[in-house]
Design a protein around this motif. Sequence first.
Motif, mmCIF file in Angstrom:
data_model
loop_
_atom_site.group_PDB
_atom_site.id
_atom_site.type_symbol
_atom_site.label_atom_id
_atom_site.label_comp_id
_atom_site.label_asym_id
_atom_site.label_seq_id
_atom_site.Cartn_x
_atom_site.Cartn_y
_atom_site.Cartn_z
ATOM 1 N N VAL A 24 0.195 39.349 46.311
ATOM 2 C CA VAL A 24 -0.133 40.306 45.249
ATOM 3 C C VAL A 24 -1.418 41.061 45.560
ATOM 4 C CG1 VAL A 24 -0.683 40.575 42.808
ATOM 5 C CG2 VAL A 24 1.067 38.950 43.499
ATOM 6 N N ALA B 94 3.887 42.751 39.201
ATOM 7 C CA ALA B 94 2.805 41.768 39.282
ATOM 8 C C ALA B 94 1.484 42.458 39.619
ATOM 9 C CB ALA B 94 3.141 40.710 40.330
ATOM 10 N N ASP C 103 0.242 44.174 36.545
ATOM 11 C CA ASP C 103 -0.315 43.212 35.601
ATOM 12 C C ASP C 103 -1.695 42.735 36.037
ATOM 13 O OD1 ASP C 103 1.968 43.498 34.140
ATOM 14 O OD2 ASP C 103 2.941 41.701 34.927
#
Lengths: 188, 188
Positions: free
Chosen positions: B9, B53, B56
């Motif tokens: 990520v 992701a 977020d």
Amino acid sequence: MVVSRDRIVRSAAKLFLTRSYTSVGITDLCAAADVRKGSFYHFFPSKADLAKAVIDLHAAQFDQRFDEAEDQGLHAVAGAVAHVQGAFEERFGRIVGCPFGNLAAELSTTDDDLRTHVAAVFDRWEKRLLAACEQADLRAGVDPARLAGMILAQIQGQILIAKVRLASADEIAAGVRALISAHLREQA
Amino acid sequence: MVVSRDRIVRSAAKLFLTRSYTSVGITDLCAAADVRKGSFYHFFPSKADLAKAVIDLHAAQFDQRFDEAEDQGLHAVAGAVAHVQGAFEERFGRIVGCPFGNLAAELSTTDDDLRTHVAAVFDRWEKRLLAACEQADLRAGVDPARLAGMILAQIQGQILIAKVRLASADEIAAGVRALISAHLREQA
DNA sequence: TCCGTAGTTGACCGGTCAGTCAAGCGCAGG
DNA sequence: CCTGCGCTTGACTGACCGGTCAACTACGGA
């Protein structure tokens, strides 16, 4: 013929708007323009060169629209934006973004040549906006140069947000109009 | 471990910013995170899920920054933007754009799921901006809701233009500050 | 100790992609 | 009629990409 090159540029402009630059491959472009790969490379050494041609096409159209609205003062700017975006909205069924803003966002970090090409368009716009601001009856203490930059940013920002929200061209224009009104002396 | 997913990520966030979403392949992402393809697909069913992701992650960081600046009034908004963009600028050596704006511009037309995901972030921001506007001492006749939308658009627009011009974070903040000042009753 | 599970690995596949190339077409000019 | 040239064609290639898979490892619990 001239017509093939033209078909490529036009359908590329459409695909870049409805999809995005990177998501469209040269194969897609050829299919959309009904042209074979070899022909494509006959006219454009690379996809980036095609993108430049697309930018120039849009820039020419925008300049024309700008010319028409030029003498009608600052508020005509919002009208011009509404007209252009409204046309896109009707043609594609949704807000697809600003042709320059889209490319700017997508390519500024990856293709420096295209970045400067787009930047030049924005610079010319801002100069024209500045001229309009200088002619307008601004509130006391408002810097025309700063206002021109703010209007340009407001247009781009409103279009971007309308695009992600599936909003309408009217909402874009309303935001731009509000910004301009707030800086004019005489209230409508 | 948790650490692999996290590495993916984080390095994806970096690559999406310094390049762009579409221009980065899954192979690139795996290489940057020092992870094999199979591991990647163990955590994320698709590249789009990874993007969520990443969104977020950024949203959480921004919310935190927003929390800190919340009670300090509208002008703190410009400061928060300057801080975030300044950090990016220092880290990457240039303005790389807004993590949400970049994705919004690139994916709104091609991935509806991601579009709504980004739109939700913008909606939350605008609500928080609206709250700040309602608490502020605005000029007469200024609609807080409209102003909140204008500030959001101004931020996005200024960032986009700074990105394409290789401008600095300071210029972004200056534009946002000017917009806010113009709508506050008390002049600084 | 044994098992289940989360995580990891590297090989692998089918498809697609950008870009090349040699050959062909039709037209304009001589 | 011939030649040259702008334009077109379609076949081709080699690389790469997203995605799958079966097998392996490490570990935590029973």
